[in-house]
Scaffold this motif. Structure first.
Motif, PDB file in Angstrom:
ATOM      1  N   LEU A  48     -15.522  -0.478 -22.146  1.00 38.59           N
ATOM      2  CA  LEU A  48     -16.667   0.462 -22.265  1.00 38.59           C
ATOM      3  C   LEU A  48     -17.008   0.761 -23.728  1.00 38.59           C
ATOM      4  O   LEU A  48     -18.174   1.297 -23.938  1.00 38.59           O
ATOM      5  N   LYS A  49     -16.425   0.146 -24.809  1.00 37.85           N
ATOM      6  CA  LYS A  49     -16.434   0.626 -25.808  1.00 37.85           C
ATOM      7  C   LYS A  49     -17.852   0.215 -26.667  1.00 37.85           C
ATOM      8  O   LYS A  49     -18.571   1.158 -27.269  1.00 37.85           O
ATOM      9  N   LYS A  50     -18.374  -0.854 -26.221  1.00 38.86           N
ATOM     10  CA  LYS A  50     -19.765  -1.321 -26.891  1.00 38.86           C
ATOM     11  C   LYS A  50     -20.782  -0.349 -26.493  1.00 38.86           C
ATOM     12  O   LYS A  50     -21.695   0.169 -27.085  1.00 38.86           O
ATOM     13  N   ASP A  51     -20.876  -0.088 -24.872  1.00 39.59           N
ATOM     14  CA  ASP A  51     -22.104   0.788 -24.384  1.00 39.59           C
ATOM     15  C   ASP A  51     -21.854   2.104 -25.164  1.00 39.59           C
ATOM     16  O   ASP A  51     -22.799   2.994 -24.812  1.00 39.59           O
ATOM     17  N   SER A  52     -20.592   2.766 -25.432  1.00 39.66           N
ATOM     18  CA  SER A  52     -20.163   4.002 -25.557  1.00 39.66           C
ATOM     19  C   SER A  52     -21.083   4.307 -26.996  1.00 39.66           C
ATOM     20  O   SER A  52     -21.459   5.533 -27.113  1.00 39.66           O
ATOM     21  N   LYS A  53     -21.403   3.273 -27.611  1.00 40.32           N
ATOM     22  CA  LYS A  53     -22.245   3.671 -29.034  1.00 40.32           C
ATOM     23  C   LYS A  53     -23.631   4.047 -28.951  1.00 40.32           C
ATOM     24  O   LYS A  53     -24.103   4.600 -29.858  1.00 40.32           O
ATOM     25  N   SER A  54     -24.341   3.644 -27.639  1.00 43.35           N
ATOM     26  CA  SER A  54     -25.595   3.756 -27.623  1.00 43.35           C
ATOM     27  C   SER A  54     -25.957   4.807 -26.119  1.00 43.35           C
ATOM     28  O   SER A  54     -27.261   4.970 -26.080  1.00 43.35           O
TER      29      SER A  54
END
Length: 305
Positions: free
Chosen positions: A142-148
């Motif tokens: 989930l790290k990538k999507d958590s940024k946006s």
């Protein structure tokens, strides 16, 4: 009047988010069941608190998954915005559960600290190690999507804090095994709870701002009004509203008083320039302007209901 500058492959991206959430839900169900059984057998409150946190993760991930699915539904006559705010609402719910769980943990930690109990530390060590690995994998998903995305960030924070809590439980298990410091179990539980409150409050505050249609923190409303006022054909900008609909859309609406009684085609050209300016400068991608000429209203009021 206005148009959307957002162009991305939203459907494919949402499908990927959905699959990652499903994997995280499955992993956390397994962790929760294992930790509940292990916590009861070992007598460890910190392990049970970690299990309770994992259970809240399962709920939050399910809410996030449902919200992610809802955002794909199209708008209708009854729901002109569709379900674009579903993920913001999910973030609000998830943040609230973080705080509630934390308060319950603090209450139990205080009770246990006053009455420490011997704990089967081996079981605590092994189960916390398994939880670290499973939650770590979920965090990476989930790290990538958590940024946006605020919804994904809420789910990501749930999993990240739980992984950190499991690390603390592992350390506590080692201290209990080799030094017989059973009071560490209560101290760790208290520390985990304080961290949950801190993270939950931050996310709850941000989700509330969006739901209440507050102007985004990084949007200098007075400056925008001054800059639009500087356009040659514009006499005055008033009755302005700026709000964030969801993670992808920031809306601006305003009344603009023109110096001359311009034609519709002239207005369209000026509107295009305004749209390009606010999008390129402030990422505002939806603009709705009410043109005026000689209208008798309060021109000096920037913001009005």
């Amino acid at each position: 009047m206005g148009h959307n500058h957002t162009h991305n492959n939203t459907h494919v991206h949402n499908d990927l988010k959905g699959r990652n959430l499903l994997w995280s839900i499955l992993l956390n169900i397994i962790i929760t069941v294992a930790q509940v059984i292990g916590g009861i057998l070992s007598g460890s409150l910190s392990l049970l608190s970690d299990a309770l946190h994992n259970f809240s993760d399962v709920i939050s991930l399910i809410v996030s998954y449902i919200a992610n699915k809802l955002t794909k539904r199209k708008a209708s006559l009854q729901k002109t915005f569709g379900y674009k705010r579903a993920e913001i609402l999910a973030a609000f719910i998830n943040a609230s559960t973080l705080i509630i769980v934390a308060i319950l943990l603090i209450i139990e930690a205080v009770k246990r600290f006053n009455n420490p109990q011997e704990i089967a530390s081996n079981l605590v060590i092994w189960l916390s190690a398994v939880a670290i690995l499973a939650n770590g994998f979920s965090v990476l998903l989930l790290k990538k999507d958590s940024k946006s995305n605020m919804n994904m960030k809420s789910a990501y924070l749930h999993l990240l804090t739980d992984m950190m809590a499991s690390v603390a439980v592992l350390i506590g298990g080692l201290l209990m095994k080799y030094f017989k410091l059973f009071w560490v179990d209560s101290v760790l539980t208290f520390a985990i709870a304080i961290y949950l409150i801190w993270m939950g409050f931050y996310l709850l505050k941000n989700a509330t701002k969006v739901l209440m249609l507050f102007t985004p923190d990084d949007i200098p409303l007075k400056k925008i009004v001054e800059q639009i006022n500087a356009f040659e054909a514009i006499k005055n900008v008033h009755h302005v509203h700026v709000w964030q609909l969801n993670e992808d859309e920031i809306h601006l609406e305003a009344h603009i008083d023109f110096n001359e009684d311009i034609t519709l085609s002239q207005f369209d050209a000026i509107l295009h320039d305004i749209e390009e300016f606010v999008f390129n400068t402030y990422d505002i991608n939806h603009v709705n302007i009410q043109p005026e000429y000689g209208k008798d209203d309060a021109k000096d009021v920037i913001v009005q209901d």
